[in-house]
Enzyme design. Sequence first.
Site, short mmCIF file in Angstrom:
data_model
loop_
_atom_site.label_atom_id
_atom_site.label_comp_id
_atom_site.label_asym_id
_atom_site.label_seq_id
_atom_site.Cartn_x
_atom_site.Cartn_y
_atom_site.Cartn_z
CB CYS A 112 0.17 1.84 8.11
SG CYS A 112 1.92 2.00 8.63
CG HIS A 113 -3.05 3.06 5.59
ND1 HIS A 113 -1.70 3.01 5.48
CD2 HIS A 113 -3.36 4.29 6.18
CE1 HIS A 113 -1.11 4.28 5.56
NE2 HIS A 113 -2.29 4.98 6.04
N GLY A 114 -4.35 -1.29 7.86
CA GLY A 114 -5.21 -2.33 7.86
C GLY A 114 -5.19 -3.47 6.82
CG HIS B 15 -1.88 1.27 1.42
ND1 HIS B 15 -2.32 1.75 2.47
CD2 HIS B 15 -2.35 1.94 0.23
CE1 HIS B 15 -2.90 2.80 2.38
NE2 HIS B 15 -3.38 3.04 1.04
N PRO C 293 -6.33 -1.96 2.11
CG PRO C 293 -5.38 0.29 2.93
CD PRO C 293 -5.89 -1.25 3.35
#
Lengths: 199, 307, 440
Positions: free
Chosen positions: A163-165, A139, A178
């Site tokens: 960080c963003h799963g 990502h 993501p």
Amino acid sequence: MATEAQSAEGSGNIHVDARTPAGSGTGEVRRRDFLNVAAVSFAGVGAAAAVAPLLVQMAPPADVLALAQTEIDISKIQPGQAVKTVWRKQPVFIRNLLPAEIQAANATPAGELRDPQSLAERTKPGKANWLITLGVCTHLGCVPLGAGEGENKGPFGGYFCPCHGSAYDTAGRIRSGPAPTNLVVPEYEFASDTVVRIG
Amino acid sequence: MVRIIGFFVGLAFVGMVFISFFVNIADYVANPPEETAEHEFHKHPKEVHFASDGPFGHFDNQQLQRGFQVYKEVCAACHGLTLVSFRDLAALGYEEPEIKAIADQWAIQVPSVNADTGEAATRKAIPADRFPSPYPNEVAARAANNNALPPDLSLIAKAREGGAAYTYSLLTGYQRQPAELVHKFPAAKTPQGLYYNPYFPNLNLAMPPPLTAEGQVTYADGTRASVDQMAKDVSAFLVWTAEPKLQNRRTAGFAVVIFLLIGTILGYLAYRQIWAEAKRKVRVTGPLEAESQAKAQAAKDDQGVAG
Amino acid sequence: MSFAWAKQYEPKHPLARWFDERLPLPRLVHGAIGGGYPVPRNLNYFWNFGVLAGIFLTIQIVTGIVLAMWYYSSVDGAFNSVEHIMRDVNAGWLLRYAHANGASFFFIVTYIHIFRSLFYGSYKAPRELVWMLGLVIYLLMMATAFMGYVLPWGQMSYWGAQVITGFFSAIPVVGEPLRIFLLGGYVPDQASLTRFFSLHYLLPFVIAGVVILHIWALHIPGSSNPTGVDVRDEKDTLPFHPFYTAKDGWFAGLVILIYCLFLFFMPNALGHPDNYIPANPLATPVHIVPEWYFLPFYAILKAFTVDFILPAKLWGVLAMFGSILLLFFLTWLDRSPVRSGHYRPIFKRFFWLLVADVLLLGWAGGRVASPVVVAVSQLATAYYFAHFLIILPLISRFEKPLPLPNSITESVLHGEKAESAPLGSKGRRDGSQAAPATAG
């Protein structure tokens, strides 16, 4: 003496002559233009060439390129364990998969994934238990959890990027979150049964 | 005002420097400087030619490989080459497996950390490593060498006046101290533990003669390993270690200089062309301006009188 | 700008007009270095060196910015980072040698530029500020060059920093504390290196700013010329472009060619071997010398060897700084209204004596200080100060200048011979700048 030279040939007044000088045909104009164009072109090419070293210096220097290959001893990694190592200053995860993890990875139909790849495509033939991936989330470049003892492996038992799963499965494939693609498998080879050469 | 102040400031400096001058001269006359052994017996490097000399010079890879062998078998025990990497040897014509083997078998290992205990350890070198230093630090180096510090050799050819000719002369220049010197300067007798060498700036150095016997190394290419040959080869090798990009530099230099030469000539011709126009535009017609004519006349009269 | 006949900027392309109306940058360039700046037609090649100095300043800034991408300003890493640039960075050797030799060439062209001004009286009215701003640039250059030389942290870097900051300790009472303050320690160390690096990066941009003022101040009266006679009308001048762009252009090619011969074939000829030895605070090199462009000042520093009223060290430091500071007062020291040395027979002789004197100082500055060398530098130092502070004011008072040509154009047409002809050399004492009265 100087005065003689002056009186002999130099007794003249100054006259500004704005006329086109005699004998300046088109041929001469062309020759003049050619010289100017050639000189200016040379200056331009020279300036452009001078910019080259200013740009090429930005590329990785020889000592960085020399570290593009790393050899790692994997003999001490037990099944179910993973280690973090470094290649080109990036983290690399080397994971010795348990049979159950291999099974779980193979059970997932590759075609349904965001980035379709099978475990076999991501490992070397006959070494399906050695999953070697960059530890860099596809990502935005964070280091996912899951390689260290007791770290959160995420819902799919592989790696989980805090960080963003983004969640990766036991084959390092993206399953949710993501990240667009699977964790990158670097170029590597088995130098022997216990030594992996990455790069 | 400025001139008056300036005049006195000027007088002060000039006066002061003259006082210094006369004191200096008086001192020189009263106590003429004593001759020193260094001044009298120090020799400039020998005349010696290397393949890499001159603008058209090229490294002789065979010689560099021999020089590397001398470094490896003789110098490396005390002198580091810490700015050079094993991988750089590719420029001498070594193949990758050879470089790997050289690094792997290098007598001195690379400092590292024991992966299990975290204690200081050493490991075998890899091509990406720089040549490991023979001593962990300066104190160790001095302790092992009678308090003298063997300099790192990476840049020695650029860091000494005379460059490769100096290293060559030093290596071949050991001799007995001339009796004349001891006679003239008893205080300059070579101390115990030092060695007389007239090419070394202060004549006595701590390094024992490193190249002593023919055949001290056995060259792979069969060249006769005389002391002179070994000294020359290792000096040539040290030119390379100091300036590994020497050949790239000269090759690029020729291209740049030729390009600039053509460009400058073209620029000059274009300049002449442009200015020819300006010179045509202002032409001399008719008589001089009245004032100048009068001046010319006056000068003529003047000369007439003089002559 | 300066002259009524200067060509106004006329945008050819509608886009250029659109731009010019909103931001008259093209107009500025046209007026500064384009067809809109009329320049005396008789400039010789000594007038090329200002542009050349600008070119070398640009080379230094560009290569410097790039080198700073690889350089570490740490006492442990500086030397190795420079060698890393030389060995491993792509084209690194080229950039570093370009920067090192560029500094030398920047000074060479600047020195020729300064001596041009000294000979042709470019420091006289109405160009006093041009001259003084030039001296400010020169002082900034010296500071920048000194700090740049410290950065590789070799032996000469370290001991150069030690010696130069030692000048400050010559100042009575506050000297030693000031030196420690400037270094951020008792000897040059990490703090000194980092601040030198910071300032070495900053000062070139300050120089560039003062260069703009220097050129601005120059363009008010316009360029001087070899006769020193003022421009009278349009036929005395030529537009900067294309005439002087062409002349500057080809000559720049020639000088860059010579620069490249150094850069590619003898890049270390102007440096010192000892700076390839890493800095060692415990061992001084046998013979410390500054870079070649500081050698004359170094000779002046060493010329004062006797304590008299003030300590010798303070005399040396005062003289060294004084040797540059006195140049700021040159306009008032040399009152001769004739600018060009061509028309000043006595001045001319002393000028060449000064050139020889400075070269001699440079020679003496680079030698080991033996009594003979010191004596030479003492005599040369005496002449240096005498020249500017005593001889020059006297010459300008008693010298009879040769008659000046009526105009620049006349001197062009009748050549050098006519200029220096002994026309009416009798009876003219004032040597006024205006057209001379007819003799007799």
